[in-house]
Enzyme design. Sequence first.
Site, PDB file in Angstrom:
ATOM      1  N   ASP A  60      -4.568 -47.209   9.075  1.00 55.42           N
ATOM      2  CA  ASP A  60      -4.051 -46.352  10.250  1.00 55.42           C
ATOM      3  C   ASP A  60      -2.927 -45.392   8.820  1.00 55.42           C
ATOM      4  OD1 ASP A  60      -1.619 -47.927  10.121  1.00 55.42           O
ATOM      5  OD2 ASP A  60      -0.514 -48.052  11.489  1.00 55.42           O
ATOM      6  N   LYS A 108     -11.713 -46.406  12.901  1.00 57.80           N
ATOM      7  CA  LYS A 108     -10.661 -47.372  12.875  1.00 57.80           C
ATOM      8  C   LYS A 108     -10.833 -47.987  14.210  1.00 57.80           C
ATOM      9  CE  LYS A 108      -6.911 -45.512  14.297  1.00 57.80           C
ATOM     10  NZ  LYS A 108      -5.464 -45.321  14.451  1.00 57.80           N
TER      11      LYS A 108
END
Length: 261
Positions: free
Chosen positions: A189, A171
């Site tokens: 997310d 991420k």
Amino acid sequence: MAKITRKLSPNKPSPKKTSAKKPPVKTTAAKSKPARPGAAKKSPASKTPKPWTEAEVYEVFSRFRKANPEPKGELEHLNPYTLLVAVVLSAQATDAGVNKATRALFAVADTPQKMLALGEEKVRDYIKTIGLYRNKAKNVIALSEKLIAEFNSEVPRTRAEIESLPGAGRKTANVVLNMAFGEHTMAVDTHVFRVGNRTGMAPGNTPLEVELGLERVIPPEFMLHAHHWLILHGRYTCLARSPRCQLCLINDLCRWPEKTV
Ligand code: SF4
């Protein structure tokens, strides 16, 4: 930051919740692990949401673009290095909480050298309001050392190199590649995960499944900003507990059986 919302028609009746979706049929097979919250539920074939057409996906992102042509991330940073540090600090923390701590930290340390000069103990003091701060302070110092030793003090531009830095995962790499270097990555997310699943646009049980699903369906012309549009949509409209479906600008296309419109 502009919120992505749709005006409520004054004549619209108040919404009624539809009944909860039936759980999947139980089998005698061994119990499987509980799915992540927001993950796509397994359902009988007849209940599988209709897949999105290319035209529908195009329509959704056209609406997002019209409502907010230049969406911005909410993590404050001064350069690619401070963006990288902010993303590493944001794991299991809110952007607002990270910003509160990093404003003072980045005022004194906006390069790997300055961060090392500050030292782990002082970094810890600056970020002690953020969860897991001890470990995160260690990572910030270690990644700064590595940037100096192996990358000429610059944030590297490849996924593998970014992911090799202490505290940085997929991420982090996706956010940095997108925001610092303009690449068409999709950081998933908690908000993007929920929106991808609820809308049915990219159902998946893991962030990686949702990431790859979104990359498959979103037209390239929207990919630079798609990550921020989806985050903002999840943060301000498609809320985890009480999604604001009546105000949602894509509520006619959303496939979620429990949407309140
Ligand atoms: S209609 Fe409701 S559930 Fe669907 S995307 Fe909009 S806010 Fe989320």
